[in-house]
Design an enzyme around this catalytic site. Structure first.
Site, PDB file in Angstrom:
ATOM      1  N   ASN A  44       0.842  -1.211   0.000  1.00  0.00           N
ATOM      2  CA  ASN A  44       0.000   0.000   0.000  1.00  0.00           C
ATOM      3  C   ASN A  44       0.872   1.255   0.000  1.00  0.00           C
ATOM      4  O   ASN A  44       1.984   1.274   0.536  1.00  0.00           O
ATOM      5  CB  ASN A  44      -0.999   0.004   1.175  1.00  0.00           C
ATOM      6  CG  ASN A  44      -0.395  -0.215   2.542  1.00  0.00           C
ATOM      7  OD1 ASN A  44       0.625  -0.877   2.690  1.00  0.00           O
ATOM      8  ND2 ASN A  44      -1.012   0.348   3.557  1.00  0.00           N
ATOM      9  N   GLU A  99       0.362   5.286   0.806  1.00  0.00           N
ATOM     10  CA  GLU A  99      -0.538   6.315   1.339  1.00  0.00           C
ATOM     11  C   GLU A  99      -0.116   7.705   0.877  1.00  0.00           C
ATOM     12  O   GLU A  99       0.911   7.885   0.209  1.00  0.00           O
ATOM     13  CB  GLU A  99      -0.585   6.195   2.867  1.00  0.00           C
ATOM     14  CG  GLU A  99      -1.154   4.843   3.289  1.00  0.00           C
ATOM     15  CD  GLU A  99      -1.385   4.685   4.779  1.00  0.00           C
ATOM     16  OE1 GLU A  99      -0.850   5.496   5.572  1.00  0.00           O
ATOM     17  OE2 GLU A  99      -2.113   3.741   5.150  1.00  0.00           O
ATOM     18  N   CYS A 156      -4.348   0.959  -2.071  1.00  0.00           N
ATOM     19  CA  CYS A 156      -4.189  -0.338  -1.391  1.00  0.00           C
ATOM     20  C   CYS A 156      -3.157  -1.213  -2.113  1.00  0.00           C
ATOM     21  O   CYS A 156      -2.903  -1.050  -3.318  1.00  0.00           O
ATOM     22  CB  CYS A 156      -5.503  -1.096  -1.389  1.00  0.00           C
ATOM     23  SG  CYS A 156      -6.763  -0.419  -0.316  1.00  0.00           S
ATOM     24  N   GLU A 184      -3.465  -4.341  -2.972  1.00  0.00           N
ATOM     25  CA  GLU A 184      -4.058  -5.159  -4.044  1.00  0.00           C
ATOM     26  C   GLU A 184      -4.226  -4.337  -5.323  1.00  0.00           C
ATOM     27  O   GLU A 184      -3.989  -4.825  -6.432  1.00  0.00           O
ATOM     28  CB  GLU A 184      -5.439  -5.702  -3.627  1.00  0.00           C
ATOM     29  CG  GLU A 184      -5.419  -6.581  -2.395  1.00  0.00           C
ATOM     30  CD  GLU A 184      -5.671  -5.796  -1.115  1.00  0.00           C
ATOM     31  OE1 GLU A 184      -5.130  -4.682  -0.959  1.00  0.00           O
ATOM     32  OE2 GLU A 184      -6.400  -6.311  -0.259  1.00  0.00           O
ATOM     33  N   CYS A 210     -10.582  -4.616   0.317  1.00  0.00           N
ATOM     34  CA  CYS A 210     -11.704  -3.661   0.383  1.00  0.00           C
ATOM     35  C   CYS A 210     -12.556  -3.781  -0.886  1.00  0.00           C
ATOM     36  O   CYS A 210     -12.175  -4.461  -1.854  1.00  0.00           O
ATOM     37  CB  CYS A 210     -11.178  -2.240   0.572  1.00  0.00           C
ATOM     38  SG  CYS A 210     -10.498  -1.507  -0.941  1.00  0.00           S
ATOM     39  N   CYS A 244     -10.840  -2.791  -4.197  1.00  0.00           N
ATOM     40  CA  CYS A 244      -9.851  -3.789  -4.634  1.00  0.00           C
ATOM     41  C   CYS A 244     -10.526  -5.040  -5.174  1.00  0.00           C
ATOM     42  O   CYS A 244     -10.049  -5.638  -6.143  1.00  0.00           O
ATOM     43  CB  CYS A 244      -8.919  -4.140  -3.480  1.00  0.00           C
ATOM     44  SG  CYS A 244      -7.791  -2.794  -3.098  1.00  0.00           S
TER      45      CYS A 244
HETATM   46  N1  THU Z   1      -5.263  -1.535   2.851  1.00  0.00           N
HETATM   47  C1  THU Z   1      -4.730  -2.307   1.858  1.00  0.00           C
HETATM   48  O1  THU Z   1      -3.689  -1.996   1.287  1.00  0.00           O
HETATM   49  N2  THU Z   1      -5.403  -3.436   1.519  1.00  0.00           N
HETATM   50  C2  THU Z   1      -6.491  -3.906   2.153  1.00  0.00           C
HETATM   51  O2  THU Z   1      -6.991  -4.974   1.804  1.00  0.00           O
HETATM   52  C3  THU Z   1      -7.078  -3.157   3.258  1.00  0.00           C
HETATM   53  C4  THU Z   1      -6.486  -1.825   3.525  1.00  0.00           C
HETATM   54  C5  THU Z   1      -4.509  -0.336   3.258  1.00  0.00           C
HETATM   55  C6  THU Z   1      -5.150   0.989   2.931  1.00  0.00           C
HETATM   56  C7  THU Z   1      -4.480   1.893   3.950  1.00  0.00           C
HETATM   57  O3  THU Z   1      -3.208   2.306   3.437  1.00  0.00           O
HETATM   58  C8  THU Z   1      -4.246   0.983   5.139  1.00  0.00           C
HETATM   59  O4  THU Z   1      -4.344  -0.348   4.657  1.00  0.00           O
HETATM   60  C9  THU Z   1      -5.236   1.182   6.277  1.00  0.00           C
HETATM   61  O5  THU Z   1      -6.527   1.103   5.825  1.00  0.00           O
END
Ligand code: THU
Length: 150
Positions: free
Chosen positions: A48, A50, A59, A61, A103, A106
């Site tokens: 991920n 940010e 994310c 995925e 999520c 994704c």
């Molecule tokens: N996140 C992912 O990368 N994949 C997921 O399946 C769930 C959430 C990330 C998004 C954000 O950077 C952090 O996790 C917290 O939500």
């Protein structure tokens, strides 16, 4: 469900864990790695990413799907692993008690790549001491996809 053997699962989870060490997640502190397995044996993984404008965060995925498609992949997605948690002092993620579920966005992005190649990839999510395995179609039933635009 696909006929993944244990070696595929270990390799895929390990690739997701390795990718999670490259997460850029200073705001949530939650590091996620995702690894996609293709029918030719290739694994494409990502973490991920940010942003200071929090809502723009990407994310693991979604990044893995974009990376694979930018390598020209349009088919053959047979499985994926997702691992997430807080990193320890060495940057290693220790999965929490609950598996990380992709999520909604994704799931939709994964569905696009799966639908292009007419596969229903197995989703493997990791929790502390356990794995959860299910087909993507169970996570996104009756999905909207390319066929709807035909
Ligand atoms: N996140 C992912 O990368 N994949 C997921 O399946 C769930 C959430 C990330 C998004 C954000 O950077 C952090 O996790 C917290 O939500």
């Amino acid at each position: 469900m696909s006929g993944l053997d244990d070696i595929d699962i270990v390799r895929l989870v390990q690739a997701a864990l390795t990718s999670s060490t490259l997460a850029y997640a200073p705001y949530s502190g939650f590091h996620v790695g995702a690894a996609l397995l293709f029918a030719d044996g290739a694994v494409v993984s990502a973490a991920n990413v940010e942003n200071a404008s929090y809502g723009l965060s990407l994310c693991a995925e979604a990044n893995a799907v974009a990376k694979a498609m930018n390598e020209g992949r349009r088919s053959g997605l047979i499985a994926l692993a997702v691992v997430g948690g807080k990193p320890d002092a060495d940057g290693e993620v220790a999965p929490g008690p609950e598996p990380v579920m992709p999520c909604g966005r994704c799931r939709q992005m994964l569905h696009e790549l799966a639908a292009l190649g007419v596969t229903d990839p197995e989703v493997i999510t990791v929790a502390r001491g356990s794995l959860l395995r299910m087909p993507l179609s169970a996570l996104l039933p009756h999905a909207f996809g390319p066929a709807n635009l035909a």
